[in-house]
Design a protein around this motif. Sequence first.
Motif, PDB file in Angstrom:
ATOM      1  N   UNK A   1       0.858  -1.188   0.000  1.00 18.65           N
ATOM      2  CA  UNK A   1       0.000   0.000   0.000  1.00 18.65           C
ATOM      3  C   UNK A   1       0.892   1.235   0.000  1.00 18.65           C
ATOM      4  N   UNK A   2       0.649   2.151  -0.927  1.00 15.27           N
ATOM      5  CA  UNK A   2       1.404   3.403  -1.011  1.00 15.27           C
ATOM      6  C   UNK A   2       0.503   4.515  -0.488  1.00 15.27           C
ATOM      7  N   UNK A   3       0.848   5.060   0.669  1.00 14.91           N
ATOM      8  CA  UNK A   3      -0.001   6.046   1.347  1.00 14.91           C
ATOM      9  C   UNK A   3       0.548   7.454   1.128  1.00 14.91           C
ATOM     10  N   UNK A   4      -0.282   8.312   0.507  1.00 13.00           N
ATOM     11  CA  UNK A   4       0.088   9.698   0.212  1.00 13.00           C
ATOM     12  C   UNK A   4      -0.810  10.624   1.028  1.00 13.00           C
ATOM     13  N   UNK A   5      -0.209  11.660   1.616  1.00 17.43           N
ATOM     14  CA  UNK A   5      -1.003  12.647   2.345  1.00 17.43           C
ATOM     15  C   UNK A   5      -0.816  14.018   1.712  1.00 17.43           C
ATOM     16  N   UNK A   6      -1.846  14.837   1.791  1.00 10.19           N
ATOM     17  CA  UNK A   6      -1.788  16.228   1.350  1.00 10.19           C
ATOM     18  C   UNK A   6      -1.804  17.078   2.612  1.00 10.19           C
ATOM     19  N   UNK A   7      -0.713  17.795   2.851  1.00 11.96           N
ATOM     20  CA  UNK A   7      -0.557  18.557   4.087  1.00 11.96           C
ATOM     21  C   UNK A   7      -0.212  20.018   3.785  1.00 11.96           C
ATOM     22  N   UNK A   8      -0.505  20.920   4.716  1.00 11.32           N
ATOM     23  CA  UNK A   8      -0.274  22.348   4.472  1.00 11.32           C
ATOM     24  C   UNK A   8       1.170  22.805   4.690  1.00 11.32           C
ATOM     25  N   UNK A   9       2.012  21.955   5.255  1.00  7.86           N
ATOM     26  CA  UNK A   9       3.331  22.412   5.708  1.00  7.86           C
ATOM     27  C   UNK A   9       4.449  21.479   5.247  1.00  7.86           C
ATOM     28  N   UNK A  10       5.570  22.049   4.841  1.00  4.65           N
ATOM     29  CA  UNK A  10       6.714  21.248   4.418  1.00  4.65           C
ATOM     30  C   UNK A  10       7.293  20.406   5.550  1.00  4.65           C
ATOM     31  N   UNK A  11       7.092  20.830   6.787  1.00  2.61           N
ATOM     32  CA  UNK A  11       7.616  20.070   7.921  1.00  2.61           C
ATOM     33  C   UNK A  11       7.004  18.683   8.020  1.00  2.61           C
ATOM     34  N   UNK A  12       5.830  18.497   7.448  1.00  2.00           N
ATOM     35  CA  UNK A  12       5.197  17.172   7.462  1.00  2.00           C
ATOM     36  C   UNK A  12       5.995  16.177   6.623  1.00  2.00           C
ATOM     37  N   UNK A  13       6.726  16.672   5.617  1.00  2.00           N
ATOM     38  CA  UNK A  13       7.622  15.806   4.840  1.00  2.00           C
ATOM     39  C   UNK A  13       8.733  15.286   5.751  1.00  2.00           C
ATOM     40  N   UNK A  14       9.280  16.190   6.549  1.00  2.00           N
ATOM     41  CA  UNK A  14      10.327  15.820   7.499  1.00  2.00           C
ATOM     42  C   UNK A  14       9.791  14.803   8.505  1.00  2.00           C
ATOM     43  N   UNK A  15       8.592  15.049   8.992  1.00  2.00           N
ATOM     44  CA  UNK A  15       7.984  14.141   9.965  1.00  2.00           C
ATOM     45  C   UNK A  15       7.842  12.734   9.385  1.00  2.00           C
ATOM     46  N   UNK A  16       7.338  12.633   8.171  1.00  2.00           N
ATOM     47  CA  UNK A  16       7.108  11.326   7.549  1.00  2.00           C
ATOM     48  C   UNK A  16       8.406  10.570   7.302  1.00  2.00           C
TER      49      UNK A  16
END
Length: 100
Positions: free
Chosen positions: A62-77
Amino acid sequence: MYFLELHLSILAALTGWVCYAEKTHGNLIIPHISITKSPQQIMGSLVKDHLAHQMGKTPDSVYHVTLMPCYDKKLEASREDFFNQKLQTRDVDCVITASE
């Protein structure tokens, strides 16, 4: 006489703040940061574990993609904290920000 011991717990849903705290305050604040996952990571865990099971798929398929408002969420993931050793997959595979 019994004494109530007060424990400070800091909810850490803001990834940028967590990185700042780790780099600048280290052992002073890290023990007090809550280990509760952010909503993005909770949903990733549910999708990869529960939904994959319901669909008859393995979590790594499963490839899970999220749409988030902040670039920091990339770092979190991408943090090692959110790589599931048991399932051998990340909770969230890709984060796309609103400006992208």
